[in-house]
Design a protein around this motif. Structure first.
Motif, PDB file in Angstrom:
ATOM      1  N   VAL A  63     104.894   8.284  25.026  1.00 25.86           N
ATOM      2  CA  VAL A  63     104.448   9.686  25.039  1.00 25.86           C
ATOM      3  C   VAL A  63     103.044   9.818  24.456  1.00 25.86           C
ATOM      4  CG1 VAL A  63     104.960  12.008  24.196  1.00 25.86           C
ATOM      5  CG2 VAL A  63     106.824  10.486  24.896  1.00 25.86           C
ATOM      6  N   ARG A  64     102.750   9.057  23.432  1.00 20.56           N
ATOM      7  CA  ARG A  64     101.429   9.139  22.791  1.00 20.56           C
ATOM      8  C   ARG A  64     100.322   8.797  23.782  1.00 20.56           C
ATOM      9  NH1 ARG A  64     100.333   5.131  17.856  1.00 20.56           N
ATOM     10  NH2 ARG A  64     101.032   3.735  19.522  1.00 20.56           N
ATOM     11  N   PHE A  65     100.529   7.737  24.572  1.00 19.93           N
ATOM     12  CA  PHE A  65      99.544   7.352  25.587  1.00 19.93           C
ATOM     13  C   PHE A  65      99.386   8.451  26.629  1.00 19.93           C
ATOM     14  CE2 PHE A  65      98.566   5.558  29.745  1.00 19.93           C
ATOM     15  CZ  PHE A  65      97.435   4.800  29.478  1.00 19.93           C
ATOM     16  N   THR A  66     100.505   8.967  27.129  1.00 20.73           N
ATOM     17  CA  THR A  66     100.475   9.983  28.177  1.00 20.73           C
ATOM     18  C   THR A  66      99.772  11.247  27.706  1.00 20.73           C
ATOM     19  OG1 THR A  66     102.518   9.122  29.148  1.00 20.73           O
ATOM     20  CG2 THR A  66     101.887  11.367  29.738  1.00 20.73           C
ATOM     21  N   LEU A  67     100.108  11.710  26.510  1.00 19.97           N
ATOM     22  CA  LEU A  67      99.493  12.937  25.998  1.00 19.97           C
ATOM     23  C   LEU A  67      98.007  12.758  25.743  1.00 19.97           C
ATOM     24  CD1 LEU A  67     102.203  14.249  23.479  1.00 19.97           C
ATOM     25  CD2 LEU A  67     101.663  15.111  25.769  1.00 19.97           C
ATOM     26  N   THR A  68      97.613  11.607  25.221  1.00 16.74           N
ATOM     27  CA  THR A  68      96.195  11.359  24.951  1.00 16.74           C
ATOM     28  C   THR A  68      95.384  11.309  26.243  1.00 16.74           C
ATOM     29  OG1 THR A  68      96.791  10.068  22.988  1.00 16.74           O
ATOM     30  CG2 THR A  68      94.545   9.841  23.806  1.00 16.74           C
ATOM     31  N   ALA A  69      95.887  10.552  27.229  1.00 20.30           N
ATOM     32  CA  ALA A  69      95.189  10.445  28.509  1.00 20.30           C
ATOM     33  C   ALA A  69      95.095  11.794  29.210  1.00 20.30           C
ATOM     34  CB  ALA A  69      95.907   9.437  29.410  1.00 20.30           C
ATOM     35  N   THR A  70      96.180  12.565  29.176  1.00 25.21           N
ATOM     36  CA  THR A  70      96.196  13.874  29.825  1.00 25.21           C
ATOM     37  C   THR A  70      95.234  14.843  29.158  1.00 25.21           C
ATOM     38  OG1 THR A  70      98.507  13.558  30.498  1.00 25.21           O
ATOM     39  CG2 THR A  70      97.670  15.807  30.508  1.00 25.21           C
ATOM     40  N   ALA A  71      95.183  14.822  27.837  1.00 28.94           N
ATOM     41  CA  ALA A  71      94.279  15.711  27.107  1.00 28.94           C
ATOM     42  C   ALA A  71      92.822  15.403  27.423  1.00 28.94           C
ATOM     43  CB  ALA A  71      94.532  15.603  25.605  1.00 28.94           C
ATOM     44  N   VAL A  72      92.480  14.126  27.459  1.00 32.16           N
ATOM     45  CA  VAL A  72      91.095  13.749  27.755  1.00 32.16           C
ATOM     46  C   VAL A  72      90.736  14.092  29.203  1.00 32.16           C
ATOM     47  CG1 VAL A  72      89.468  11.821  27.965  1.00 32.16           C
ATOM     48  CG2 VAL A  72      91.030  11.933  26.012  1.00 32.16           C
ATOM     49  N   ASN A  73      91.624  13.748  30.135  1.00 36.34           N
ATOM     50  CA  ASN A  73      91.322  13.935  31.556  1.00 36.34           C
ATOM     51  C   ASN A  73      91.305  15.393  31.996  1.00 36.34           C
ATOM     52  OD1 ASN A  73      90.818  11.338  32.626  1.00 36.34           O
ATOM     53  ND2 ASN A  73      92.996  10.855  32.651  1.00 36.34           N
ATOM     54  N   PHE A  74      92.219  16.211  31.455  1.00 35.11           N
ATOM     55  CA  PHE A  74      92.407  17.542  32.023  1.00 35.11           C
ATOM     56  C   PHE A  74      92.091  18.703  31.083  1.00 35.11           C
ATOM     57  CE2 PHE A  74      95.253  14.657  34.365  1.00 35.11           C
ATOM     58  CZ  PHE A  74      94.709  14.813  35.635  1.00 35.11           C
ATOM     59  N   LEU A  75      91.770  18.409  29.829  1.00 27.57           N
ATOM     60  CA  LEU A  75      91.317  19.448  28.912  1.00 27.57           C
ATOM     61  C   LEU A  75      89.849  19.246  28.534  1.00 27.57           C
ATOM     62  CD1 LEU A  75      94.423  19.822  26.555  1.00 27.57           C
ATOM     63  CD2 LEU A  75      93.760  21.259  28.496  1.00 27.57           C
ATOM     64  N   TRP A  76      89.540  18.055  28.023  1.00 25.00           N
ATOM     65  CA  TRP A  76      88.174  17.778  27.588  1.00 25.00           C
ATOM     66  C   TRP A  76      87.216  17.580  28.753  1.00 25.00           C
ATOM     67  CZ3 TRP A  76      84.001  17.677  24.826  1.00 25.00           C
ATOM     68  CH2 TRP A  76      83.031  16.693  25.037  1.00 25.00           C
ATOM     69  N   THR A  77      87.570  16.766  29.730  1.00 21.13           N
ATOM     70  CA  THR A  77      86.638  16.400  30.796  1.00 21.13           C
ATOM     71  C   THR A  77      86.165  17.581  31.634  1.00 21.13           C
ATOM     72  OG1 THR A  77      87.443  14.119  30.891  1.00 21.13           O
ATOM     73  CG2 THR A  77      86.332  14.962  32.854  1.00 21.13           C
ATOM     74  N   PRO A  78      87.010  18.552  32.031  1.00 18.93           N
ATOM     75  CA  PRO A  78      86.477  19.701  32.783  1.00 18.93           C
ATOM     76  C   PRO A  78      85.400  20.472  32.019  1.00 18.93           C
ATOM     77  CG  PRO A  78      88.858  19.609  32.998  1.00 18.93           C
ATOM     78  CD  PRO A  78      88.492  18.586  31.961  1.00 18.93           C
ATOM     79  N   VAL A  79      85.619  20.680  30.721  1.00 18.69           N
ATOM     80  CA  VAL A  79      84.622  21.387  29.919  1.00 18.69           C
ATOM     81  C   VAL A  79      83.336  20.567  29.814  1.00 18.69           C
ATOM     82  CG1 VAL A  79      84.112  22.327  27.625  1.00 18.69           C
ATOM     83  CG2 VAL A  79      86.416  22.576  28.602  1.00 18.69           C
ATOM     84  N   PHE A  80      83.495  19.275  29.588  1.00 22.53           N
ATOM     85  CA  PHE A  80      82.339  18.387  29.469  1.00 22.53           C
ATOM     86  C   PHE A  80      81.548  18.329  30.776  1.00 22.53           C
ATOM     87  CE2 PHE A  80      80.897  13.742  28.735  1.00 22.53           C
ATOM     88  CZ  PHE A  80      79.709  14.172  28.168  1.00 22.53           C
ATOM     89  N   SER A  81      82.244  18.222  31.910  1.00 19.12           N
ATOM     90  CA  SER A  81      81.555  18.130  33.198  1.00 19.12           C
ATOM     91  C   SER A  81      80.855  19.432  33.535  1.00 19.12           C
ATOM     92  CB  SER A  81      82.549  17.764  34.308  1.00 19.12           C
ATOM     93  OG  SER A  81      83.527  18.764  34.474  1.00 19.12           O
ATOM     94  N   TYR A  82      81.436  20.565  33.156  1.00 19.18           N
ATOM     95  CA  TYR A  82      80.778  21.859  33.390  1.00 19.18           C
ATOM     96  C   TYR A  82      79.477  21.937  32.589  1.00 19.18           C
ATOM     97  CZ  TYR A  82      79.958  26.908  33.387  1.00 19.18           C
ATOM     98  OH  TYR A  82      79.388  28.147  33.516  1.00 19.18           O
ATOM     99  N   GLY A  83      79.523  21.482  31.335  1.00 19.74           N
ATOM    100  CA  GLY A  83      78.320  21.480  30.514  1.00 19.74           C
ATOM    101  C   GLY A  83      77.237  20.572  31.080  1.00 19.74           C
ATOM    102  N   LEU A  84      77.621  19.399  31.573  1.00 24.69           N
ATOM    103  CA  LEU A  84      76.650  18.491  32.177  1.00 24.69           C
ATOM    104  C   LEU A  84      76.037  19.100  33.436  1.00 24.69           C
ATOM    105  CD1 LEU A  84      78.521  15.048  31.842  1.00 24.69           C
ATOM    106  CD2 LEU A  84      76.465  15.776  30.601  1.00 24.69           C
TER     107      LEU A  84
END
Length: 318
Positions: A63-84
């Motif tokens: 679960v730790r791996f799944t939650l970490t990967a999901t958070a980075v891919n679908f929470l952090w990355t959209p915001v980061f890509s919009y800023g870029l």
């Protein structure tokens, strides 16, 4: 390290450049698009054939791996890509859309190859694949609507079916091969031989897919070559920031080395073929959006190869 591992980055770059040249100067571009999917499926077959299926259940329970990967891919990355996108393409909404579509769609095929090349946990990496595929299809229109104000309906079921075939067919063939290997000594020897040459075969199929991908879109790439420099800088920033972020997260969360390698590649590699297919259907009148998705892999693949080589070299010296 074998020849394939040592020269992997240079060979991938050479394949991309050869594809661009062949596509621009010959008629190979007319058939190149038909080569990409079979090459990726053959590549995945070798990857799945070498995976230890007995660990698959345990991988799904991480679960730790799944939650970490999901958070980075679908929470952090959209915001980061919009800023870029705002920072580098403020006056070009088409490039912003292309960048967003590229960066918010995690890879569903060749990230496993780079994970394997870096001696990461490919079974654990594969366990997140179905979730990544489902979430990117569901959340891509949400991200585009949220950040750009236009609700994009993705109703092309053929895109989803094609992505599933690319995954499920090689997975099924690998499972059947392993099952036959348990009852047939001849099949068992054949599988052992394929696994011995696994790294070289993976690299060969990957180079074939890369060559075909860039041959099929070489004309568009040449027509807007000035945008390559901007995309190069954007992509290097994305890979650098996300790589360092994930490595720090992994260390703080106590990930094993092989699991951290799997986490790194599932949060770095992007699903450019799927995003390109969706963009072609959703934005046929926005060629620069499609161009961003063509340029992305030209930068991504050598960078991922270099990261895989660096991780593997670090492990060798430890």
């Amino acid at each position: 390290m074998n020849f394939a591992a040592i020269y992997q980055p240079l060979l991938i770059i050479a394949a991309a450049l050869a594809g661009i040249g062949l596509g621009y100067m010959t008629s190979f571009c007319e058939i190149a698009s038909h080569i990409i999917t079979p090459a990726l499926m053959a590549l995945l077959y070798i990857v799945f054939l070498s995976a230890d299926g007995s660990e698959l259940r345990a991988a799904f329970q991480n679960v730790r791996f799944t939650l970490t990967a999901t958070a980075v891919n679908f929470l952090w990355t959209p915001v980061f890509s919009y800023g870029l996108g705002l920072l580098f393409f403020r006056e070009n909404i088409d490039m912003q859309l292309g960048l967003m579509m590229l960066l918010v769609t995690p890879c569903t095929d060749w990230y496993l190859v780079f994970t394997a090349q870096a001696r990461g946990n490919t079974v654990l990496g594969a366990s997140i694949l179905p979730l990544n595929l489902a979430l990117q299809i569901l959340l891509l229109p949400v991200d585009l609507a949220l950040f750009y104000g236009d609700a994009i309906r993705i109703t092309d079921a053929e895109v989803v079916r094609s992505a599933l075939v690319v995954l499920l067919l090689p997975l099924g063939l690998a499972a059947c091969s392993n099952a036959l290997g348990r009852i047939s000594p001849l099949m068992a020897r054949s599988i052992a031989h394929l696994r011995t040459w696994g790294d070289a075969l993976q690299l060969g199929f990957l180079m074939t897919a890369v060559l075909a991908m860039f041959a099929s879109e070489s004309t568009v790439l040449f027509a807007h070559s000035k945008l390559f420099a901007d995309m190069l800088l954007v992509m290097l920033i994305f890979f650098s920031v996300n790589y360092l972020l994930v490595r720090q997260l992994g260390v703080r969360l106590g990930f094993r080395r092989a699991d951290l390698t799997a986490l790194s590649f599932t949060t770095l590699a992007r699903n450019s073929p799927l995003a390109l297919a969706i963009a072609a259907a959703a934005f046929p009148d926005r060629p620069l959006t499609i161009l961003a998705l063509i340029i992305g892999p030209l930068i991504e693949l050598p960078v991922l190869a270099l990261i895989a080589q660096r991780i593997r070299k670090t492990q060798t010296h430890e």
